[in-house]
Design a protein around this motif. Structure first.
Motif, PDB file in Angstrom:
ATOM      1  N   ALA A  91     102.796 145.496  85.315  1.00 31.12           N
ATOM      2  CA  ALA A  91     103.318 145.903  84.012  1.00 31.12           C
ATOM      3  C   ALA A  91     103.943 147.298  84.032  1.00 31.12           C
ATOM      4  O   ALA A  91     104.345 147.799  82.984  1.00 31.12           O
ATOM      5  N   VAL A  92     104.068 147.929  85.203  1.00 27.32           N
ATOM      6  CA  VAL A  92     104.582 149.305  85.265  1.00 27.32           C
ATOM      7  C   VAL A  92     105.984 149.401  84.678  1.00 27.32           C
ATOM      8  O   VAL A  92     106.271 150.291  83.880  1.00 27.32           O
ATOM      9  N   GLN A  93     106.868 148.500  85.037  1.00 25.95           N
ATOM     10  CA  GLN A  93     108.231 148.535  84.499  1.00 25.95           C
ATOM     11  C   GLN A  93     108.215 148.344  82.985  1.00 25.95           C
ATOM     12  O   GLN A  93     108.926 149.008  82.247  1.00 25.95           O
ATOM     13  N   GLN A  94     107.358 147.465  82.527  1.00 24.25           N
ATOM     14  CA  GLN A  94     107.199 147.208  81.095  1.00 24.25           C
ATOM     15  C   GLN A  94     106.710 148.481  80.396  1.00 24.25           C
ATOM     16  O   GLN A  94     107.222 148.858  79.339  1.00 24.25           O
ATOM     17  N   LEU A  95     105.721 149.162  80.981  1.00 26.47           N
ATOM     18  CA  LEU A  95     105.191 150.393  80.401  1.00 26.47           C
ATOM     19  C   LEU A  95     106.270 151.464  80.310  1.00 26.47           C
ATOM     20  O   LEU A  95     106.324 152.227  79.343  1.00 26.47           O
ATOM     21  N   ASP A  96     107.123 151.536  81.325  1.00 28.20           N
ATOM     22  CA  ASP A  96     108.214 152.516  81.312  1.00 28.20           C
ATOM     23  C   ASP A  96     109.205 152.264  80.181  1.00 28.20           C
ATOM     24  O   ASP A  96     109.848 153.193  79.700  1.00 28.20           O
ATOM     25  N   GLY A  97     109.315 151.013  79.751  1.00 31.87           N
ATOM     26  CA  GLY A  97     110.281 150.668  78.711  1.00 31.87           C
ATOM     27  C   GLY A  97     109.766 150.845  77.285  1.00 31.87           C
ATOM     28  O   GLY A  97     110.532 150.732  76.330  1.00 31.87           O
ATOM     29  N   TYR A  98     108.495 151.135  77.120  1.00 32.56           N
ATOM     30  CA  TYR A  98     107.935 151.293  75.785  1.00 32.56           C
ATOM     31  C   TYR A  98     108.508 152.526  75.093  1.00 32.56           C
ATOM     32  O   TYR A  98     108.601 153.601  75.670  1.00 32.56           O
ATOM     33  N   LYS A  99     108.859 152.341  73.819  1.00 33.01           N
ATOM     34  CA  LYS A  99     109.380 153.451  73.009  1.00 33.01           C
ATOM     35  C   LYS A  99     108.634 153.594  71.679  1.00 33.01           C
ATOM     36  O   LYS A  99     108.565 154.674  71.129  1.00 33.01           O
ATOM     37  N   THR A 100     108.104 152.481  71.162  1.00 34.42           N
ATOM     38  CA  THR A 100     107.457 152.503  69.845  1.00 34.42           C
ATOM     39  C   THR A 100     106.029 151.968  69.954  1.00 34.42           C
ATOM     40  O   THR A 100     105.713 151.173  70.835  1.00 34.42           O
ATOM     41  N   TYR A 101     105.182 152.422  69.026  1.00 33.49           N
ATOM     42  CA  TYR A 101     103.787 151.991  69.048  1.00 33.49           C
ATOM     43  C   TYR A 101     103.232 151.931  67.624  1.00 33.49           C
ATOM     44  O   TYR A 101     103.789 152.490  66.688  1.00 33.49           O
ATOM     45  N   ALA A 102     102.112 151.235  67.512  1.00 41.99           N
ATOM     46  CA  ALA A 102     101.335 151.180  66.271  1.00 41.99           C
ATOM     47  C   ALA A 102      99.868 151.168  66.675  1.00 41.99           C
ATOM     48  O   ALA A 102      99.522 150.836  67.817  1.00 41.99           O
ATOM     49  N   TRP A 103      99.002 151.528  65.747  1.00 40.83           N
ATOM     50  CA  TRP A 103      97.570 151.571  66.027  1.00 40.83           C
ATOM     51  C   TRP A 103      96.919 150.227  65.747  1.00 40.83           C
ATOM     52  O   TRP A 103      97.247 149.560  64.771  1.00 40.83           O
ATOM     53  N   LEU A 104      95.979 149.855  66.600  1.00 41.60           N
ATOM     54  CA  LEU A 104      95.097 148.731  66.317  1.00 41.60           C
ATOM     55  C   LEU A 104      94.144 149.169  65.207  1.00 41.60           C
ATOM     56  O   LEU A 104      93.965 150.376  64.985  1.00 41.60           O
ATOM     57  N   LEU A 119     100.548 148.456  71.275  1.00 42.64           N
ATOM     58  CA  LEU A 119      99.496 148.784  70.324  1.00 42.64           C
ATOM     59  C   LEU A 119      98.517 149.722  71.014  1.00 42.64           C
ATOM     60  O   LEU A 119      98.218 149.555  72.197  1.00 42.64           O
ATOM     61  N   LEU A 120      98.048 150.695  70.270  1.00 42.90           N
ATOM     62  CA  LEU A 120      97.129 151.681  70.819  1.00 42.90           C
ATOM     63  C   LEU A 120      95.782 151.542  70.121  1.00 42.90           C
ATOM     64  O   LEU A 120      95.727 151.426  68.894  1.00 42.90           O
ATOM     65  N   GLY A 121      94.718 151.532  70.902  1.00 44.44           N
ATOM     66  CA  GLY A 121      93.375 151.438  70.344  1.00 44.44           C
ATOM     67  C   GLY A 121      92.449 152.388  71.073  1.00 44.44           C
ATOM     68  O   GLY A 121      92.764 152.881  72.148  1.00 44.44           O
ATOM     69  N   TRP A 122      91.306 152.648  70.471  1.00 44.31           N
ATOM     70  CA  TRP A 122      90.332 153.541  71.102  1.00 44.31           C
ATOM     71  C   TRP A 122      88.924 153.003  70.922  1.00 44.31           C
ATOM     72  O   TRP A 122      88.654 152.217  70.012  1.00 44.31           O
ATOM     73  N   HIS A 123      88.042 153.417  71.794  1.00 46.86           N
ATOM     74  CA  HIS A 123      86.609 153.114  71.725  1.00 46.86           C
ATOM     75  C   HIS A 123      85.863 154.328  72.239  1.00 46.86           C
ATOM     76  O   HIS A 123      86.412 155.130  72.998  1.00 46.86           O
ATOM     77  N   GLY A 124      84.609 154.462  71.864  1.00 43.30           N
ATOM     78  CA  GLY A 124      83.817 155.595  72.336  1.00 43.30           C
ATOM     79  C   GLY A 124      82.369 155.222  72.501  1.00 43.30           C
ATOM     80  O   GLY A 124      81.901 154.196  71.993  1.00 43.30           O
ATOM     81  N   ALA A 125      81.651 156.070  73.232  1.00 40.19           N
ATOM     82  CA  ALA A 125      80.218 155.866  73.436  1.00 40.19           C
ATOM     83  C   ALA A 125      79.568 157.202  73.762  1.00 40.19           C
ATOM     84  O   ALA A 125      80.223 158.110  74.274  1.00 40.19           O
ATOM     85  N   ILE A 126      78.287 157.300  73.454  1.00 34.94           N
ATOM     86  CA  ILE A 126      77.480 158.454  73.836  1.00 34.94           C
ATOM     87  C   ILE A 126      76.270 157.907  74.581  1.00 34.94           C
ATOM     88  O   ILE A 126      75.538 157.063  74.058  1.00 34.94           O
ATOM     89  N   ASP A 127      76.091 158.365  75.823  1.00 40.81           N
ATOM     90  CA  ASP A 127      74.993 157.897  76.667  1.00 40.81           C
ATOM     91  C   ASP A 127      74.121 159.062  77.097  1.00 40.81           C
ATOM     92  O   ASP A 127      74.620 160.171  77.321  1.00 40.81           O
ATOM     93  N   ASN A 128      72.819 158.807  77.247  1.00 45.97           N
ATOM     94  CA  ASN A 128      71.895 159.806  77.782  1.00 45.97           C
ATOM     95  C   ASN A 128      71.986 159.781  79.296  1.00 45.97           C
ATOM     96  O   ASN A 128      71.985 158.704  79.903  1.00 45.97           O
TER      97      ASN A 128
END
Length: 193
Positions: free
Chosen positions: A32-45, A87-96
């Protein structure tokens, strides 16, 4: 001098803690590298949901999105409401976590006035190495890039860092901003924008 020797392992652990930074890694679909290089616009998940309210709350979510928007837009990407390239998304965690450091009292340099041959002393036995175990919390932030057409994950960035529960809100926001920036500095993969 002897009390300082006993405190040396604890002081070393504190120095190592102060040097702890943000560990960043990325993974992506090589096809998907070539595809990633062509990205210009985004939206959030949609905002993710989770049980840990220290991570999944509107303040953290808003800060992650603001930091990513600022970085992406300063690098030529445009946030859109319809028909984004990705589309851009995020996740997080806190671990001991546990960390063990073993150090000797002199850190490899045996100095003691009793050891100095000019004052008639001889070598002094080194004290035994000491192990200091420290418990801490580690935060992890994931940023995902999903192809808008295929709905497949094509790139993921991850940042991990020690969390300071006593940090003020401004410092916590600064850490989120820095983590997001360090992740997105690697997007798209080499050869991209």
């Amino acid at each position: 001098m002897r009390p300082l020797i006993r405190l040396a392992p604890l002081l070393m652990a504190c120095v190592l803690t102060a040097c702890a930074g943000i560990d960043v890694s990325t993974n992506y679909d090589p096809s998907a590298v070539q595809q990633l290089d062509g990205y210009k616009t985004y939206a959030w998940l949609p905002q993710p949901q989770g049980s840990d309210k220290r991570v999944y709350n509107p303040i953290v979510g808003g800060e992650v999105e603001r930091a990513a928007d600022a970085y992406l837009q300063s690098h030529g990407y445009q946030k859109v409401e319809a028909n984004p390239d990705f589309l851009l998304g995020w996740h997080g965690a806190i671990d001991n976590k546990l960390e063990a450091d073993t150090v000797n009292a002199y850190y490899g340099y045996p100095y003691d006035p009793m050891w100095d041959p000019f004052y008639g002393g001889g070598p002094v036995a080194m004290s035994a190495p000491e192990t200091v175990v420290r418990e801490y919390e580690q935060g992890t932030l994931l940023l995902d890039v999903v192809d808008a057409q295929s709905k497949k994950l094509v790139w993921r960035g991850q940042a991990q860092s020690e969390i300071d529960d006593n940090a003020k809100a401004e410092k916590q926001q600064s850490n989120i901003n820095k983590s997001v920036e360090e992740i997105l500095e690697r997007f798209p993969p080499r050869g991209g924008k």
